[in-house]
Design a protein around this motif. Structure first.
Motif, PDB file in Angstrom:
ATOM      1  N   ALA B  63       0.827  -1.215   0.000  1.00  0.00           N
ATOM      2  CA  ALA B  63       0.000   0.000   0.000  1.00  0.00           C
ATOM      3  C   ALA B  63       0.858   1.260   0.000  1.00  0.00           C
ATOM      4  CB  ALA B  63      -0.918   0.001   1.221  1.00  0.00           C
ATOM      5  N   GLU B  64       2.021   1.192   0.658  1.00  0.00           N
ATOM      6  CA  GLU B  64       2.879   2.378   0.746  1.00  0.00           C
ATOM      7  C   GLU B  64       3.873   2.465  -0.409  1.00  0.00           C
ATOM      8  OE1 GLU B  64       2.843   3.220   5.552  1.00  0.00           O
ATOM      9  OE2 GLU B  64       4.663   2.421   4.635  1.00  0.00           O
ATOM     10  N   GLY B  65       3.867   1.450  -1.265  1.00  0.00           N
ATOM     11  CA  GLY B  65       4.730   1.493  -2.444  1.00  0.00           C
ATOM     12  C   GLY B  65       6.171   1.148  -2.158  1.00  0.00           C
ATOM     13  N   ASN B  66       6.443   0.364  -1.130  1.00  0.00           N
ATOM     14  CA  ASN B  66       7.834  -0.045  -0.894  1.00  0.00           C
ATOM     15  C   ASN B  66       7.980  -1.558  -0.755  1.00  0.00           C
ATOM     16  OD1 ASN B  66       6.771  -0.400   1.596  1.00  0.00           O
ATOM     17  ND2 ASN B  66       8.106   1.012   2.677  1.00  0.00           N
ATOM     18  N   ASP B 133      16.335  -2.600  -5.497  1.00  0.00           N
ATOM     19  CA  ASP B 133      15.870  -1.208  -5.429  1.00  0.00           C
ATOM     20  C   ASP B 133      16.862  -0.424  -4.569  1.00  0.00           C
ATOM     21  OD1 ASP B 133      14.519   1.162  -4.412  1.00  0.00           O
ATOM     22  OD2 ASP B 133      12.704   0.316  -5.299  1.00  0.00           O
ATOM     23  N   GLU B 134      17.630   0.459  -5.222  1.00  0.00           N
ATOM     24  CA  GLU B 134      18.756   1.084  -4.509  1.00  0.00           C
ATOM     25  C   GLU B 134      18.309   1.975  -3.350  1.00  0.00           C
ATOM     26  OE1 GLU B 134      20.529   3.193  -7.885  1.00  0.00           O
ATOM     27  OE2 GLU B 134      19.942   5.067  -6.906  1.00  0.00           O
ATOM     28  N   TYR B 135      17.138   2.604  -3.454  1.00  0.00           N
ATOM     29  CA  TYR B 135      16.673   3.453  -2.350  1.00  0.00           C
ATOM     30  C   TYR B 135      16.273   2.607  -1.136  1.00  0.00           C
ATOM     31  CZ  TYR B 135      13.664   6.410   0.460  1.00  0.00           C
ATOM     32  OH  TYR B 135      13.081   7.058   1.522  1.00  0.00           O
ATOM     33  N   LEU B 136      15.542   1.505  -1.379  1.00  0.00           N
ATOM     34  CA  LEU B 136      15.160   0.618  -0.275  1.00  0.00           C
ATOM     35  C   LEU B 136      16.407   0.010   0.373  1.00  0.00           C
ATOM     36  CD1 LEU B 136      12.012  -1.251  -1.714  1.00  0.00           C
ATOM     37  CD2 LEU B 136      12.106   0.823  -0.307  1.00  0.00           C
ATOM     38  N   HIS B 138      19.418   1.368   0.408  1.00  0.00           N
ATOM     39  CA  HIS B 138      20.054   2.468   1.149  1.00  0.00           C
ATOM     40  C   HIS B 138      19.383   2.655   2.510  1.00  0.00           C
ATOM     41  CE1 HIS B 138      20.931   6.714   2.108  1.00  0.00           C
ATOM     42  NE2 HIS B 138      19.633   6.895   2.143  1.00  0.00           N
ATOM     43  N   ARG B 139      18.050   2.584   2.502  1.00  0.00           N
ATOM     44  CA  ARG B 139      17.311   2.786   3.747  1.00  0.00           C
ATOM     45  C   ARG B 139      17.581   1.648   4.738  1.00  0.00           C
ATOM     46  NH1 ARG B 139      11.054   3.952   2.887  1.00  0.00           N
ATOM     47  NH2 ARG B 139      11.010   1.718   3.210  1.00  0.00           N
ATOM     48  N   GLY B 191      11.167   4.534   8.035  1.00  0.00           N
ATOM     49  CA  GLY B 191      10.416   3.664   7.135  1.00  0.00           C
ATOM     50  C   GLY B 191       9.361   4.374   6.310  1.00  0.00           C
ATOM     51  N   ARG B 192       8.879   5.521   6.794  1.00  0.00           N
ATOM     52  CA  ARG B 192       7.782   6.197   6.087  1.00  0.00           C
ATOM     53  C   ARG B 192       8.273   7.336   5.211  1.00  0.00           C
ATOM     54  NH1 ARG B 192       3.927   7.166  11.063  1.00  0.00           N
ATOM     55  NH2 ARG B 192       2.816   8.510   9.617  1.00  0.00           N
ATOM     56  N   GLU B 193       9.594   7.509   5.117  1.00  0.00           N
ATOM     57  CA  GLU B 193      10.115   8.600   4.281  1.00  0.00           C
ATOM     58  C   GLU B 193       9.942   8.292   2.812  1.00  0.00           C
ATOM     59  OE1 GLU B 193      14.128   9.528   5.242  1.00  0.00           O
ATOM     60  OE2 GLU B 193      13.567  10.645   7.018  1.00  0.00           O
TER      61      GLU B 193
END
Lengths: 64, 193
Positions: B63-66, B133-136, B138-139, B191-193
């Motif tokens: 739902a949050e797209g991650n 997914d490089e952003y996920l 990174h997080r 997590g919500r950024e």
């Protein structure tokens, strides 16, 4: 780093999810890049440029 | 109310429900001396809540797209490792309390709960390798570094406090739970950024 992703998406009537699907990344990745919270790697920046058919410097502004 | 907010509320509800159920069961276990049947009931309740939390967490990620296939595999591996850890731990406790073990058997029984924990560490490593997914990624790496910082800070402070007899001895196996606590706090924060 500032960028024109939101404008470029709007011009094509794409949602963040549409762009994410085209880039094969998560919607949160698109959101983080678009809002300047995350600067994409060079390979991802090139993929974004290719999708919009523009040079990288017309999408991302390093002075931003 | 959107789907992501619903998922968040349900997730926190499940976490609170699990904490309450574990507290009640632990109190009953001690008060009524329930023994192994009580321990098994506790494990079953924790397992049921954990599986529900993972499922709701995955729906929330969608739902949050991650959501990502690598994270889904990570969740499955962590569940399998957790199950193995619990079985290994129960076997080790039973052996420790019931058997007079020669040193080689003591070594093997001590190893039993470690295997599940080592599988969890391996699952964390695999997630970093497999997440495309490089952003996920990174997080997650940033959260893991926060977890590591939490562990190093607490271990350093506790170690010197212990040296001066200010606090009781802490077992070394607390390292992974402390790391996981820091990782979880960072994921809640970022997590919500």
């Amino acid at each position: 780093m500032k960028n024109r992703l939101k404008v470029l998406r709007a011009e094509r009537d794409w949602s963040q999810q549409d762009l994410a699907d085209r880039l094969a990344v998560s919607r949160q990745s698109v959101n983080a890049i678009e809002t300047g919270k995350y600067d994409p790697s060079l390979p991802l920046a090139f993929r974004i440029a290719a999708i919009f058919d523009l040079p990288i410097e017309q999408i991302f502004d390093p002075k931003g | 109310m959107d789907e992501a907010s619903d998922g968040r509320r349900m997730l926190w509800g499940l976490v609170a429900g699990e904490a309450a159920a574990v507290a009640l069961l632990l109190a009953a276990l001690i008060r009524f001396e329930l023994g192994w049947p009580g321990v098994i009931a506790l494990v079953a309740v924790v397992a049921a809540f954990t599986i529900a939390i993972v499922r709701v967490g995955e729906r929330r990620a969608v739902a949050e797209g991650n959501a990502s296939p690598a994270m889904r595999r990570y969740n499955r591996r962590m569940l399998a490792a957790s199950a193995l850890y619990v079985v290994g731990l129960l076997v080790a406790i039973w052996a420790h309390d019931s058997l007079a073990l020669p040193s080689i058997a003591a070594f093997l029984f001590a190893l039993a709960p470690s295997i599940g924990v080592l599988m969890m560490i391996a699952a964390m490593g695999r997630l970093i390798v497999e997440e495309s997914d490089e952003y996920l990624r990174h997080r997650y790496v940033r959260s893991a570094l926060f977890g590591l910082g939490t562990l190093l800070t607490i271990a350093t402070l506790w170690g010197f406090f212990e040296q001066f007899d200010l606090v009781p001895h802490a077992p070394a196996w607390l390292a992974v739970p402390l790391f996981a606590l820091g990782l979880a706090l960072a994921q809640i924060r970022w997590g919500r950024e």
